[in-house]
Design an enzyme around this catalytic site. Structure first.
Site, mmCIF file in Angstrom:
data_model
loop_
_atom_site.group_PDB
_atom_site.id
_atom_site.type_symbol
_atom_site.label_atom_id
_atom_site.label_comp_id
_atom_site.label_asym_id
_atom_site.label_seq_id
_atom_site.Cartn_x
_atom_site.Cartn_y
_atom_site.Cartn_z
ATOM 1 N N LYS A 123 11.535 1.631 29.106
ATOM 2 C CA LYS A 123 10.772 1.934 27.894
ATOM 3 C C LYS A 123 11.408 1.339 26.645
ATOM 4 O O LYS A 123 10.718 0.799 25.778
ATOM 5 C CB LYS A 123 10.657 3.452 27.715
ATOM 6 C CG LYS A 123 9.761 4.099 28.752
ATOM 7 C CD LYS A 123 9.648 5.595 28.516
ATOM 8 C CE LYS A 123 8.697 6.189 29.535
ATOM 9 N NZ LYS A 123 8.527 7.644 29.344
ATOM 10 N N ARG B 181 0.822 -1.215 0.000
ATOM 11 C CA ARG B 181 0.000 0.000 0.000
ATOM 12 C C ARG B 181 0.855 1.264 0.000
ATOM 13 O O ARG B 181 0.445 2.304 -0.489
ATOM 14 C CB ARG B 181 -0.944 0.016 1.216
ATOM 15 C CG ARG B 181 -1.934 -1.121 1.240
ATOM 16 C CD ARG B 181 -2.825 -1.134 -0.020
ATOM 17 N NE ARG B 181 -3.815 -2.190 0.038
ATOM 18 C CZ ARG B 181 -3.603 -3.452 -0.338
ATOM 19 N NH1 ARG B 181 -2.426 -3.827 -0.823
ATOM 20 N NH2 ARG B 181 -4.570 -4.348 -0.248
ATOM 21 N N ARG C 187 -0.754 8.375 26.791
ATOM 22 C CA ARG C 187 -0.299 8.889 25.485
ATOM 23 C C ARG C 187 0.848 8.087 24.856
ATOM 24 O O ARG C 187 1.157 8.294 23.686
ATOM 25 C CB ARG C 187 0.145 10.351 25.635
ATOM 26 C CG ARG C 187 1.335 10.511 26.568
ATOM 27 C CD ARG C 187 1.528 11.933 27.045
ATOM 28 N NE ARG C 187 2.655 12.012 27.968
ATOM 29 C CZ ARG C 187 2.621 11.647 29.234
ATOM 30 N NH1 ARG C 187 1.511 11.163 29.774
ATOM 31 N NH2 ARG C 187 3.692 11.742 30.002
ATOM 32 N N CYS D 58 19.435 25.359 11.152
ATOM 33 C CA CYS D 58 19.469 24.330 12.195
ATOM 34 C C CYS D 58 18.650 24.816 13.394
ATOM 35 O O CYS D 58 18.125 25.925 13.407
ATOM 36 C CB CYS D 58 20.907 23.995 12.582
ATOM 37 S SG CYS D 58 21.712 25.146 13.706
ATOM 38 N N CYS E 186 5.491 18.707 30.156
ATOM 39 C CA CYS E 186 4.315 17.841 30.272
ATOM 40 C C CYS E 186 3.951 17.604 31.727
ATOM 41 O O CYS E 186 2.806 17.356 32.062
ATOM 42 C CB CYS E 186 4.589 16.502 29.613
ATOM 43 S SG CYS E 186 4.701 16.614 27.842
ATOM 44 N N CYS F 231 25.908 26.027 13.076
ATOM 45 C CA CYS F 231 26.063 25.701 11.648
ATOM 46 C C CYS F 231 26.880 26.745 10.887
ATOM 47 O O CYS F 231 27.292 26.496 9.760
ATOM 48 C CB CYS F 231 24.707 25.427 11.001
ATOM 49 S SG CYS F 231 23.641 26.833 10.827
ATOM 50 N N GLU G 288 18.127 20.584 26.415
ATOM 51 C CA GLU G 288 19.525 20.211 26.585
ATOM 52 C C GLU G 288 19.896 19.104 25.585
ATOM 53 O O GLU G 288 20.903 19.187 24.878
ATOM 54 C CB GLU G 288 19.715 19.725 28.017
ATOM 55 C CG GLU G 288 21.144 19.714 28.466
ATOM 56 C CD GLU G 288 21.255 19.243 29.912
ATOM 57 O OE1 GLU G 288 20.309 19.453 30.696
ATOM 58 O OE2 GLU G 288 22.275 18.640 30.219
ATOM 59 N N THR G 289 19.058 18.073 25.532
ATOM 60 C CA THR G 289 19.346 16.964 24.611
ATOM 61 C C THR G 289 19.154 17.393 23.160
ATOM 62 O O THR G 289 19.904 16.992 22.284
ATOM 63 C CB THR G 289 18.451 15.747 24.929
ATOM 64 O OG1 THR G 289 18.467 15.524 26.334
ATOM 65 C CG2 THR G 289 18.959 14.496 24.246
ATOM 66 N N ASN H 229 13.390 17.641 26.334
ATOM 67 C CA ASN H 229 14.165 18.751 26.903
ATOM 68 C C ASN H 229 15.120 19.357 25.883
ATOM 69 O O ASN H 229 15.584 18.672 24.963
ATOM 70 C CB ASN H 229 14.930 18.282 28.144
ATOM 71 C CG ASN H 229 15.975 17.236 27.779
ATOM 72 O OD1 ASN H 229 17.091 17.582 27.392
ATOM 73 N ND2 ASN H 229 15.610 15.962 27.866
#
Ligand SMILES: [Zn+2]
Length: 344
Positions: free
Chosen positions: A84, A10, A69, A169, A186, A249, A131-132, A129
């Protein structure tokens, strides 16, 4: 159509894809960083679309309030105390046994990002976050790997495709990282499940366009959606690349990649918890640790983590030497507790 392509028939039927581009997808590697509301949806679609290799990296374990969620998880995962990344890997591999799914329980930081993402043809942001995200942006610009930024809060979400040297960026758009505590999360503002599904779906659509080389079709704007107000906004950022003096960049100053070594602590927002990482700790034998701790605490463990409680603090220790300590928001107290009970 050959048998291996049949399950994707498909998708192959689409004028944008076809057999040749499907084969490209089947030889691609996608890395999903963060397996929460966004990551569970994007990983699911990537696996179903037949991306040949999918790595899912997440540092956390599943809690009951995630199930509203985070669509890959269920109550059984919680009762088994699964991280997870492991629960996701198990579910995803059942969905498609023809692709390679690897769940990695680890923290993505300046010392680990190279190794964790080295095969990536694309990186999908499922983090919560900045930071990451700034770290991912540094890494991707430096290594010329495209990535898809995504975020959601309340009923709103944003998405942006970043192709190094072709598009602005993340740092062109957000010059500096928002101060800790200055943005809602959240945990403080809540989030409705469908907005995560929408943003993650857009992220995967963008990823498929990029992996199949259809750069003309890639969205060059910031997409902003409010699912409650039924609003969709496109913010044109095409000129930003030319006018910005971006440290990442333009100046190639990768400050998020060039951090110092040693013990790293991160306050986990909304959880009254701190994550502690000892860069040189190596791997921990959870069985040995259980023997050491059993006289002073109630200890439980499986192959993926060990949990124990001392006074008001609960420790969750992972085999890579990382620990999440709840019951404190103080980084130095957490460091002290880590040294005291894990002896490093
Ligand atoms: Zn930039």
């Amino acid at each position: 159509m050959s048998q291996s392509l049949e399950r994707y028939s498909r998708q192959v039927l689409l004028q944008y894809i076809g057999e040749d581009r499907q084969k490209i997808l089947m030889n691609s590697t996608a890395v999903v960083i963060g397996c929460g509301a966004l990551g569970t949806v994007s990983a699911s679609y990537l696996v179903r679309a037949g991306i040949g290799q999918i790595k899912i990296i997440d540092r956390d374990f599943i809690e009951e309030n995630n199930l509203q969620r985070q669509v890959l998880f269920d109550e059984k995962d919680i009762s088994e105390n699964l991280p997870k990344a492991i629960a996701a890997q198990r579910k995803l591999q059942l969905i498609n046994s023809q692709v390679k799914v690897e769940g990695i329980v680890s923290d993505v930081n300046y010392s680990s990002i190279d190794e964790l993402t080295k095969d990536a043809d694309i990186i999908i942001d499922g983090t919560d976050n900045f930071e990451t995200r700034f770290l991912i942006n540094d890494y991707c610009v430096k290594s010329s790997v495209p990535w898809i930024y995504g975020a959601c809060i309340g009923s709103r979400g944003v998405m942006m495709s970043i192709i190094p040297s072709k598009t602005p960026c993340l740092r062109c758009v957000f010059e500096t990282m928002p101060q800790a505590g200055s943005t809602s999360t959240c945990d403080t503002a809540g989030v409705i499940g469908p907005i995560a599904g929408i943003i993650a779906s857009f992220q995967v659509a963008e990823a498929i366009k990029i992996l199949t080389g259809d750069y003309a079709a890639v969205n060059k704007n910031i997409l902003e959606i409010d699912v409650w107000e039924t609003e969709l906004r496109q913010i044109d950022i095409s000129e930003l690349k030319d006018i910005s003096n971006c440290p990442t960049c333009k100046l190639h100053n990768y400050e998020f990649l060039d951090a110092e070594s040693g013990i790293m602590t991160t306050f986990l927002c909304g959880k009254n918890a701190v994550q502690v990482i000892h860069r040189n700790s190596g791997s921990i034998d959870l069985r040995q640790l259980e023997l050491r701790l059993r006289s002073i605490a109630d200890v439980s463990f499986n192959d993926f983590m060990l949990k124990f409680k001392v006074k008001n603090h609960t420790f969750t220790v992972f085999p890579d030497g990382r620990a999440i300590i709840t019951g404190t928001a103080d980084l130095s107290i957490a460091k002290g507790l880590y040294s005291k009970y894990l002896g490093m």
